[in-house]
Design a protein around this motif. Structure first.
Motif, short mmCIF file in Angstrom:
data_model
loop_
_atom_site.label_atom_id
_atom_site.label_comp_id
_atom_site.label_asym_id
_atom_site.label_seq_id
_atom_site.Cartn_x
_atom_site.Cartn_y
_atom_site.Cartn_z
N GLN A 133 15.65 15.53 54.75
CA GLN A 133 15.02 15.88 53.48
C GLN A 133 16.03 16.55 52.55
OE1 GLN A 133 11.97 15.16 52.40
NE2 GLN A 133 12.35 16.17 50.45
N TYR A 134 16.79 17.48 53.10
CA TYR A 134 17.82 18.16 52.31
C TYR A 134 18.84 17.15 51.78
CZ TYR A 134 21.85 21.00 51.11
OH TYR A 134 22.91 21.55 50.44
N ASP A 135 19.30 16.27 52.66
CA ASP A 135 20.28 15.26 52.27
C ASP A 135 19.75 14.36 51.16
OD1 ASP A 135 21.92 16.31 54.21
OD2 ASP A 135 21.75 14.60 55.58
N ALA A 136 18.47 14.01 51.23
CA ALA A 136 17.86 13.14 50.21
C ALA A 136 17.82 13.81 48.84
CB ALA A 136 16.46 12.74 50.64
N GLU A 137 17.76 15.14 48.83
CA GLU A 137 17.67 15.90 47.58
C GLU A 137 19.00 16.48 47.12
OE1 GLU A 137 14.71 18.79 48.53
OE2 GLU A 137 13.12 17.28 48.70
N SER A 138 20.03 16.39 47.95
CA SER A 138 21.31 17.02 47.66
C SER A 138 22.06 16.30 46.54
CB SER A 138 22.18 17.01 48.93
OG SER A 138 23.50 17.33 48.61
N PRO A 139 22.47 17.05 45.50
CA PRO A 139 23.27 16.42 44.44
C PRO A 139 24.59 15.86 44.98
CG PRO A 139 22.57 18.64 43.81
CD PRO A 139 22.17 18.44 45.23
N TYR A 140 25.19 16.57 45.97
CA TYR A 140 26.43 16.08 46.57
C TYR A 140 26.21 14.72 47.19
CZ TYR A 140 29.77 15.12 50.24
OH TYR A 140 30.66 14.49 51.06
N LEU A 141 25.17 14.61 48.02
CA LEU A 141 24.94 13.34 48.70
C LEU A 141 24.50 12.24 47.74
CD1 LEU A 141 23.50 14.46 52.11
CD2 LEU A 141 25.75 13.56 51.60
N GLN A 142 23.85 12.61 46.66
CA GLN A 142 23.51 11.61 45.66
C GLN A 142 24.78 11.06 45.03
OE1 GLN A 142 20.67 13.51 43.08
NE2 GLN A 142 19.09 13.53 44.66
N ALA A 143 25.76 11.93 44.83
CA ALA A 143 27.01 11.50 44.21
C ALA A 143 27.96 10.82 45.20
CB ALA A 143 27.71 12.71 43.57
N TRP A 144 28.04 11.34 46.42
CA TRP A 144 29.04 10.87 47.37
C TRP A 144 28.46 10.28 48.65
CZ3 TRP A 144 33.49 10.60 45.10
CH2 TRP A 144 33.78 11.49 44.06
N GLY A 145 27.14 10.30 48.78
CA GLY A 145 26.51 9.86 50.02
C GLY A 145 26.82 8.44 50.43
N GLU A 146 26.79 7.53 49.48
CA GLU A 146 27.05 6.12 49.81
C GLU A 146 28.49 5.94 50.31
OE1 GLU A 146 26.35 2.35 50.75
OE2 GLU A 146 24.85 3.81 50.14
N GLU A 147 29.43 6.59 49.67
CA GLU A 147 30.83 6.49 50.11
C GLU A 147 31.01 7.13 51.49
OE1 GLU A 147 34.42 4.85 50.01
OE2 GLU A 147 32.89 4.56 48.49
N THR A 148 30.33 8.25 51.72
CA THR A 148 30.40 8.91 53.02
C THR A 148 29.85 7.98 54.11
OG1 THR A 148 30.17 11.08 51.98
CG2 THR A 148 29.65 10.94 54.32
N ARG A 149 28.74 7.31 53.83
CA ARG A 149 28.17 6.36 54.80
C ARG A 149 29.12 5.19 55.05
NH1 ARG A 149 23.61 8.40 52.39
NH2 ARG A 149 23.62 7.02 50.61
N LYS A 150 29.75 4.69 53.99
CA LYS A 150 30.71 3.59 54.15
C LYS A 150 31.89 4.02 55.02
CE LYS A 150 29.87 1.30 49.73
NZ LYS A 150 30.46 1.03 48.39
N LEU A 151 32.38 5.23 54.80
CA LEU A 151 33.50 5.73 55.58
C LEU A 151 33.12 5.94 57.04
CD1 LEU A 151 35.01 8.16 52.95
CD2 LEU A 151 36.16 6.15 53.93
N ALA A 152 31.90 6.40 57.29
CA ALA A 152 31.45 6.56 58.68
C ALA A 152 31.40 5.21 59.38
CB ALA A 152 30.08 7.24 58.72
N GLU A 154 33.14 2.55 58.55
CA GLU A 154 34.54 2.14 58.70
C GLU A 154 35.18 2.81 59.92
OE1 GLU A 154 38.53 2.77 56.06
OE2 GLU A 154 36.72 2.17 54.96
N ALA A 155 34.92 4.11 60.11
CA ALA A 155 35.48 4.84 61.25
C ALA A 155 34.92 4.28 62.56
CB ALA A 155 35.17 6.33 61.14
N ARG A 156 33.63 4.02 62.61
CA ARG A 156 33.02 3.49 63.84
C ARG A 156 33.67 2.17 64.23
NH1 ARG A 156 27.62 5.25 61.40
NH2 ARG A 156 27.33 3.07 60.85
N GLU A 157 33.92 1.32 63.23
CA GLU A 157 34.54 0.01 63.51
C GLU A 157 36.02 0.16 63.85
OE1 GLU A 157 33.61 -2.31 60.04
OE2 GLU A 157 31.50 -2.52 60.62
#
Length: 182
Positions: A133-152, A154-157
């Motif tokens: 819930q916090y992540d869904a409302e976080s301005p940081y994650l709204q701005a950088w969340g998609e890139e953070t998910r892409k990097l995660a 990328e790291a897994r692969e």
């Protein structure tokens, strides 16, 4: 001291992708690297441990249970602990069987389990919902969340990190297996 290849590869990779996140952020969400003799800098850090990651908050750090000289220990297979100096009742607990499992938990988004010693599955699941819930409302994650998910992803692969089935059960199991943390 020889740092495990996986840790060094992740440190190097994080440097190579640094421009994709703000200066203060890292794909792992951690400050990685062994400094000095790896003693962690806190009295509650076990003598026979080597610190290799920090959260940047409240002194929380992660370490191998190993000889600080690193001569005879295989750090690729050494158990990982969390040291939380502000948790006065229980400042040290096991979090992973080895460095590969540790980074699997990190890059599959189970860092909440790494940083907290949950007493029950229900407590963990409630905290997980609150974090989502916090992540869904976080301005940081709204701005950088998609890139953070892409990097995660990328790291897994890139580092061939497999998901851990039932991370909470895994954590309970290793805490019962790894009881000698001093």
């Amino acid at each position: 001291m020889n740092v495990p290849d996986l840790l060094q590869q992740i440190i190097d990779w994080e440097k190579s992708v640094a421009g994709r996140l703000p200066d203060w952020a890292a794909p792992s969400g951690l400050i990685l690297g062994v400094t000095g003799d790896g003693d962690g800098g806190y009295e509650c850090t076990p003598e026979r441990s080597i610190t290799f990651a920090r959260t940047g908050a409240d002194g929380i750090h992660f370490a191998w249970i190993a000889d600080r000289r690193g001569v005879s220990d295989d750090l690729d297979e050494a158990p990982i602990i969390c040291v939380s100096p502000m948790d006065f009742d229980n400042p040290v607990w096991a979090v992973a069987r080895n460095i590969r499992d540790f980074f699997s938990l990190v890059f599959y988004g189970h860092d909440l389990l790494l940083n907290n010693d949950f007493g029950s599955r229900e407590h963990y699941e409630k905290a997980q919902r609150e974090q989502e819930q916090y992540d869904a409302e976080s301005p940081y994650l709204q701005a950088w969340g998609e890139e953070t998910r892409k990097l995660a992803l990328e790291a897994r692969e890139k580092f061939e990190l497999a998901p851990i089935d039932d991370p909470y059960g895994y954590m309970r199991q290793i805490r019962s297996e790894i009881s000698d943390l001093g």
